[in-house]
Every structure is written in C-alpha cells, then in structure tokens.
Design an enzyme around this catalytic site. Structure first.
Site: not given
Ligand code: NAD
Length: 499
Positions: A149, A173, A176, A281, A383
């Site tokens: 995301f 893909k 979502e 990240c 994380e």
C-alpha cells in the site's frame, strides 16, 4: 457506492464479482469506495488477454516499445496533479509526497525508455575455429507484480516499466487498501499506445495472490510487502517453478557519529523518520548515536524539532505528514508504542491519542520519540511502520555497525559523519543492502538497483536498473559455425574444449 474494478483486456467494467473490500479515506475515516476482490476466474481472463497480446508485443522492435514508454511518461506528467490527489485520497500521504511517489516511478519509466541499449546482447567473434558466440535477452512472457500500500504508484511502475519494455505482458495486483492509481495508469498506458492485455490490473487479497503463484502461464512474480508474506510468496512461487523476487520489511538504522553535524542530522531524521507517517521501507525509524554525549545532544535537539512537526490532512500544503492508511494500522502502531514502554524504553514524545480538529475520525498518529531502546526489545526487533523514532544508544562505532548488521532486516542504513575513513569502513562492513553516507534515505536512482538483504528480500535479483532487466528476461546463448566445406568438422565424441 463506487466499485473499483479490475482492468482487463483494455478496460474496466463487468469484471467485478461478489467479494469486495472497503477502501477508506484516511483523512476522514469514511469508506469512500469498494474494491473488487478477484479470484481464479478473473485471473484466467487477464492471463488469456495477456497470452493473446504478448507475442506481438515481444516482436515489436525495442525502439517502438520505448516510444510507448516516452508517450506514457508525458501523459503521467500531464496528469501529475490529479493522480497525486487520487493517491493521497486513498493512502493519506501529503500531496507533495504523492507527487514524489509518482515521480520516482516515472524515473524507472525513463530508464525503460533506454531499453534498446539495455537489451543488447554480448558477442564473441572467433571463440573457436570459425565459431562465434552471442547472447540475446528474451522476455519471460507473462509476469505479475504484487504490490504494497505504501507506494501505490512507484512500486507498480518499478516493476511494470521494465517488464513491459523488455517485451513481457504484466499483470499488477495492487494493495487492496489503495487500488485506484494502478487502474488509472492502465488507462494511460492504453492512451500511450500500449496494446490491450500488456498492462492489466487484477485486485484481490490472498485468494488472488495464490491464484497468481499457482498459475502455470505466469513465468515471473515480483513482490513487495511485509517479510512473512514475501517469504511465503517466494517459497510458493519458486515451488511452482517461477522466478520470484520478493522484497520484505525493514527497520533501517541511522548511525550518528560524534563528529556529525547534529543540526543537519535532526533535519534529516525529521523527514526520514516521520515523512509519509513513517510508512516507508526506507524510513529511518532507529537512530543510533555513538557515545553518551552525542546521544544527549541529539536528543535535546530532536525534541523541539519533533514537537514542531505539523500533522494534517493530505491536502494541507503546510502539513509535514498525513494520516496512516487504516484504523487497524493506527491501532497497531499505538500498540507497539505501548509495548515499547512496557519493555522499558523511555517515552519522550507521545503521539498516541492524537486527534486532528475537524477530522477526529481520521487515522492520525502524532510523532513519537522513544529513548533507551535496547536490542532485546520486541519493539526494536519488529517493524512498526509508523511515525515513531527509537533511540538505541551505542558506546562505540563497532557496536553501532554490529547493531545494524545483526538486525533481522537489512534494507537500508545511513551513517552521519564528517570522517571519511569511518564512512568508508562502515559502507564496506555493514550487513545491509543499501547504504547512505550523510544521506538519510538512500533509495538508489532508477538506473542503479533497489534491494535489501536478510529478511528484507527473498530471491537474488533487485528491482529496476540492469538487475530489473535480468529479472524480466531470459538469456539465450548461441554458438554458431557456418562451414564453407574447407574444414572437416569431424565426429566429436569428447566434450569440445578450447585446449
Ligand atoms: P503486505 O505484506 O500486507 O501486503 C503486500 C501485498 O501482499 C498486497 O498486495 C496484499 O494484498 C498481499 N497480501 C496481504 N496479505 C497476504 C496474504 N496473507 N497472502 C498473500 N498475499 C497477501 O504489506 P503492506 O502492509 O501493503 O506494505 C507495507 C510493507 O511493505 C512493510 O513491511 C514495508 O516495509 C514493505 N515494503 C517493502 C519495500 C521493499 O522494497 N523492501 C518497499 C515498500 C514496502
């Protein structure tokens, strides 16, 4: 309510099934749309369209493929503002940062515009008597990209620009949680002249990911997301004979040497730890000051800088960062802060319970600073992926190198120093994939390559640059002889050598 549909064979419409997920506006907390969650049948339709289109695309000469990339880049640039608003409305990052997300993706498109040069093979004349050897790079065929995301434009473009320029069909893909930008990119690709079926978008959750990993027609899968899922994708895809690159999570350290320019370090840390609400990240959520004096001086400068940060809605041009992506993610970040306190770290600035006036239901988390964090703590080991900066104090340079080197993640790391020798030693010895020297977010430029080490990446090929070209192509090596009848080829019962 609006349903975000798959983009298959050149368009949306009529593809969505009964399963759907909610897409939020993180600024208000309201559901703004639903996204279709696809299944095997949806994927089969996308694969059929890809299979129909890919051979002709691969046969299109690389300069023509590059021209489509040029046109696509211009179309995205012309729509930068609208795309950035769309991205921010689902992700929550501020508009300027969304533009950066799109721009970093476009820089990979620019790299892909040079694909004719990157695809040139190697040639050796006279490798043996009358023998020449040459190599060519051919597309894998159909590739898929499963994306997180936090960079809904950049990461689909990292993968697709190189995959498509190399002659593959690419099925994206997206997450979502913010699925709209890749659909708009698909429309712009068509407008740029890309044939239908070469860039498609299928939405979904684990069911769709599994369908991709098991589909026999998909030859390569590129994944970016959290480490447990990256590992799962790597194992399952590889077990099915696919080439897989799977980038995972991160916990990047910033080492601050006693001779560093602390005022600049504070500015760098404010952006790198709190920009995009820490949902990067390549964020720097851990700072390691070397020596107690450095730690105390740094801490006293960090506190006012952090307290001055402005948290606001994505469209607030003055805001340093916006909301996090979902209520569930906000709750997870806040529970990590609570855990860090339970484990014995000192809460210096508390961002929990932050509410923005007029947007009380938005998913905001205030900036948080924790000191005296130690390597045995779960909150250090894991994380957090939020606007939380942890200070881990190190007595000396060796301890600082060892902290970053021994952490389970090895995505990025930075050192702040005026000492060239220390920086050089650090870069050579640290067990991490991407290193910054006085650069807090060392994301390599598009023509270099992006990838971490340890649990930050599974597989052995990085994103974009020549590593990306290698991932999205298969190398074929041809050894040729054109006899003119003057030489007896003989019968070779023994392996031919160059002896
Ligand atoms: P995520 O792992 O939850 O999701 C990534 C993708 O996997 C999404 O498309 C999602 O739909 C899919 N997915 C989710 N659950 C799944 C399951 N059980 N089985 C199969 N597929 C599943 O990651 P996220 O929260 O969207 O993104 C944040 C994470 O991504 C962080 O860990 C961040 O560090 C990492 N990240 C890494 C890089 C890198 O290059 N190393 C870059 C960006 C983000």
């Amino acid at each position: 309510m609006r349903v975000i549909d798959h983009f298959i064979a050149g368009g949306t419409g009529g593809h969505s099934g009964s399963r759907q997920a909610e897409v939020f506006d993180p600024n208000t907390g309201a559901v703004q749309a639903h996204v279709a969650l696809g299944d095997q049948a949806v994927l089969d339709r996308a694969v059929a369209a890809a299979e129909a289109a890919q051979p002709a695309w691969a046969a299109t000469n690389p300069q023509r493929r590059a021209r489509v990339m040029f046109r696509f880049k211009e179309l995205v640039e012309a729509e930068m503002d609208t795309l950035a608003h769309l991205l921010s409305s689902e992700h929550g990052k501020v508009i300027a940062d969304s533009k950066g997300d799109i721009q970093r993706g476009l820089e990979v498109v620019e790299f892909a515009c040079g694909i004719p040069h990157a695809l040139k093979g190697e040639y050796t004349q006279g490798a043996g008597p009358g023998i020449d050897v040459y190599s060519m790079r051919q597309p894998v065929g159909i590739g898929a990209g499963i994306t997180p995301f936090n960079f809904p434009a950049m990461i689909p473009l990292w993968m697709s620009a190189v995959a498509i320029a190399c002659g593959n069909a690419f099925i994206c893909k997206p997450s979502e949680r913010d699925p709209s930008v890749p659909v708009r990119l698909a429309e712009l690709f068509i407008e740029a002249g890309l044939p239908e079926g070469i860039f498609q978008v299928v939405h979904g959750d684990k069911e769709m990911v599994d369908a991709i990993l098991d589909h026999p027609a998909i030859g390569a899968v590129s994944f970016v997301g959290s480490s447990d899922i990256a590992n799962y994708v790597y194992q399952r895809g590889a077990a099915n004979g696919k080439r897989v690159q799977a980038m995972g999570g991160a916990k990047n350290h910033g080492i601050v040497m006693p001779d560093a320019d602390l005022d600049q370090v504070v500015k760098d840390l404010a952006g790198a730890a709190f920009g995009s609400a820490g949902e990067r990240c390549m964020a720097l959520p851990v700072v390691v000051p070397v020596g107690a004096d450095t730690a105390d001086r740094l801490r006293s400068k960090l506190i006012p800088a952090i307290e001055a940060l402005k948290v606001g809605v994505s469209t607030d041009a003055e805001a340093h960062y916006g909301p996090v992506v979902t209520a569930a993610h906000k709750a997870k970040i806040e529970s990590w802060i609570a855990r860090a306190i339970e484990e014995g770290s000192e809460l210096v600035v508390d961002g929990r319970g932050f509410a923005l006036q007029g947007h009380e239901n938005g998913f905001f988390v205030g900036p948080t600073l924790l000191d005296h964090v130690t390597p045995d703590m779960d909150s250090y080991h894991n994380e957090i992926f939020g606007p939380v900066l942890q200070i881990v104090r190190a007595d000396d340079f060796e301890t600082a190198v060892s902290l970053a080197s021994k952490h389970q993640y090895g995505n990025g790391v930075a050192i702040f120093t005026r000492n060239g020798h220390a920086a050089r030693e650090f870069a050579a010895r640290v067990n991490v994939g991407m290193v910054g020297i006085n650069v807090p977010i060392p994301v390599p430029v598009a023509y270099h390559t992006f990838g971490g080490w340890k649990r930050s990446a599974f597989g052995d090929t990085n994103q974009h640059g020549m590593e990306g070209v290698k991932f999205w192509t298969k190398v074929k090596t041809i050894t040729q002889r054109w006899p003119d009848g003057s030489v007896d080829g003989g019968n070779a019962f023994v392996i031919p050598t160059m002896a």
